[in-house]
Design an enzyme around this catalytic site. Structure first.
Site, short mmCIF file in Angstrom:
data_model
loop_
_atom_site.label_atom_id
_atom_site.label_comp_id
_atom_site.label_asym_id
_atom_site.label_seq_id
_atom_site.Cartn_x
_atom_site.Cartn_y
_atom_site.Cartn_z
N TYR A 263 13.01 9.36 2.70
CA TYR A 263 12.25 8.15 2.82
C TYR A 263 12.61 7.05 1.71
CZ TYR A 263 8.45 4.98 4.12
OH TYR A 263 7.57 3.68 4.30
N ASP B 239 16.60 7.30 -5.54
CA ASP B 239 15.42 6.83 -5.25
C ASP B 239 14.49 8.28 -5.79
OD1 ASP B 239 12.68 6.57 -4.39
OD2 ASP B 239 13.41 6.31 -2.15
N LYS C 207 5.27 4.08 -8.28
CA LYS C 207 4.26 5.24 -8.20
C LYS C 207 3.87 5.46 -9.79
CE LYS C 207 5.17 7.48 -3.89
NZ LYS C 207 4.25 6.87 -2.97
N1 HOZ Z 1 4.57 6.63 1.57
C1 HOZ Z 1 3.46 7.64 1.63
C2 HOZ Z 1 3.75 8.87 2.19
N2 HOZ Z 1 5.07 9.43 1.42
C3 HOZ Z 1 2.10 7.33 2.23
C4 HOZ Z 1 1.40 6.20 1.19
C5 HOZ Z 1 -0.02 6.29 1.60
O1 HOZ Z 1 -0.41 6.45 2.69
O2 HOZ Z 1 -0.75 5.53 0.98
#
Ligand code: HOZ
Length: 435
Positions: free
Chosen positions: A146, A241, A274
């Protein structure tokens, strides 16, 4: 009638009236596991407290950023100071330069970096840059990886390697994903075939080197070596990524892990997020000067953002990077995460539950499968019903893991040995009920 004293439920009911699904990011809604999402009231160290005042050991850490735990004093002090100096200017600041220098010092593949606000934005911009720099349109991504929710990346495999992908979301026109080829992770034969068919038209291959969006799946060293070779041979850019893995699986990110197995290994572009924001909205992408200079205002590839390089976010990110750069930080974090994973493996084995787990640095994953999966379709064989029982069993015992089986977990420097031991013992209790 007895009044409803569950504040999580009350908040969720209110939220659902006015926010789609009651949440601002789908996985938080607990739809995969059922039940009521926990509304976080506050967090400190390895814990957060929900709206009912219940404490949880937190293995999400905001999905990765909170590598120091919540509310680290040095980070809080840096953020407080930054806020007092003003929290958005739309003009450059010294801290942006400092953060860019800090990133470049840690990742040898990067000579120049651009700061943005989210991983989605960074991935989308890296692809535009790859397309602009190569003059090509096509790209490869992998099933189960993703890269945020930009249109061109919300795509699943087409009917074969000669056909490109299909949208996975309503609202994404098929024409937008017609240049995206989706391959199986760790599948060398497919990779070879895709490059043989399309190699000279490919702008880039984008990959999570350790995939954190199908729980935790490593790309094998031979697979990664071949990705690098084929990209170089065909003039396509290898885009890592590292939104999840960057500064999380090792100080030098997953690229340093692969570089220790493949001499001279480097991606062309790296997408980060992050941990570099320490919990604030901050992300970045970077690479060699010749590619990065294609970006506006120097080059023809446009990219911009009002909140890019935000002064509070950069203060938070810099303070976080300074802490994790201290000698011994990653050794201690890795040992802690390893003890969790070994303990979970041991507890499952003792209770006769098919289980496998893996970790790198402060990131881990586990599956209700006897062997670690290598790709998305293997991940999806993990027993969903058992996962949900495990999730709720742990939640009831004050342990918060991701509310979906396709998400990785995160350990912070604030988790104590007692937290890890309590988690293993709670998991063993739940495993006993799963047989
Ligand atoms: N993109 C996140 C899952 N891999 C979720 C981010 C969130 O809900 O804070």
């Amino acid at each position: 009638m007895t009044p409803n004293t569950d504040r999580n439920q009350t908040l969720f009911d209110r939220a659902r009236q006015i926010i789609p699904g009651g949440v601002n990011s789908p996985v938080r809604a607990f739809r995969a596991v059922g039940g009521t999402p926990r509304f976080v009231q506050r967090a400190q160290g390895a814990y957060f407290w929900d709206a009912n005042g219940q404490r949880y050991i937190d293995y999400i850490g905001s999905w990765g950023p909170m590598i120091l735990g919540h509310g680290h004093p040095a980070v809080v002090a840096a953020v407080q100071k930054a806020v007092l100096d003003g929290f958005s200017f739309g003009a450059p600041t010294e801290r942006e330069v400092e953060l860019a220098e800090a990133i470049i010092a840690l990742l040898p593949s990067i000579e120049m970096v651009r700061l943005v606000s989210s991983g989605t934005e960074a991935a989308m911009s890296a692809i535009r840059l790859a397309r602009g720099a190569t003059g090509r349109s096509k790209l490869i991504k992998f099933e189960g990886c993703y890269h945020g929710h930009a249109d061109a990346l919300l795509v699943k495999a087409g009917s074969g390697l000669a056909t490109f992908g299909n949208p996975t979301s309503a609202g994404v026109p098929p024409e937008v994903v017609q240049h995206t080829l989706v391959l199986e992770y760790n599948n060398l034969a497919q990779l070879e075939e895709a490059f043989a068919l399309h190699g000279n038209d490919l702008a880039c291959l984008m990959i999570e080197p350790i995939a954190g969006n199908m729980n935790f799946v490593r790309s094998s060293v031979p697979f990664m070596r071949r990705c690098r070779e084929l990209c170089t041979q065909h003039g396509a850019l290898l885009v890592f990524d590292e939104v999840m893995t960057g500064f999380r699986v090792a100080l030098g990110g997953a690229q340093s892990v692969y570089a220790s197995a493949i001499p001279g290994f480097r991606p062309d572009l790296t997408v980060m997020g992050k941990v570099i924001g320490g919990g604030m909205p901050l992300a970045a992408f970077g690479g060699p000067r010749a590619i990065m200079e294609q970006l506006a205002p120097l080059g023809p590839v446009y990219q911009a953002g009002t909140l890019s390089g935000n002064p509070v976010a950069t203060a938070c990110g810099l303070a976080t990077l300074r802490q994790i750069s201290k000698p011994g930080f990653f050794e201690a974090l890795s040992a802690k995460t390893r003890s969790l994973v070994d303990g979970l493996n041991g507890a499952a084995a003792a209770e006769g539950v098919a289980f496998s787990a893996d970790c790198q640095g402060g990131m881990f994953g586990f599956f209700l499968l006897s062997e670690l999966p290598q790709n998305y379709s293997q991940v999806m064989k993990s027993d969903g019903t058992k996962f949900n029982l495990l999730f709720h069993g742990l939640l009831d015992r004050g342990i918060y893991i991701a509310p979906a089986l396709y998400e990785a977990g995160f350990v912070s420097a604030a988790h104590t040995d007692a937290d890890i031991a309590a988690t293993i013992s709670a998991a063993r209790e739940v495993f006993r009920t799963l047989k």
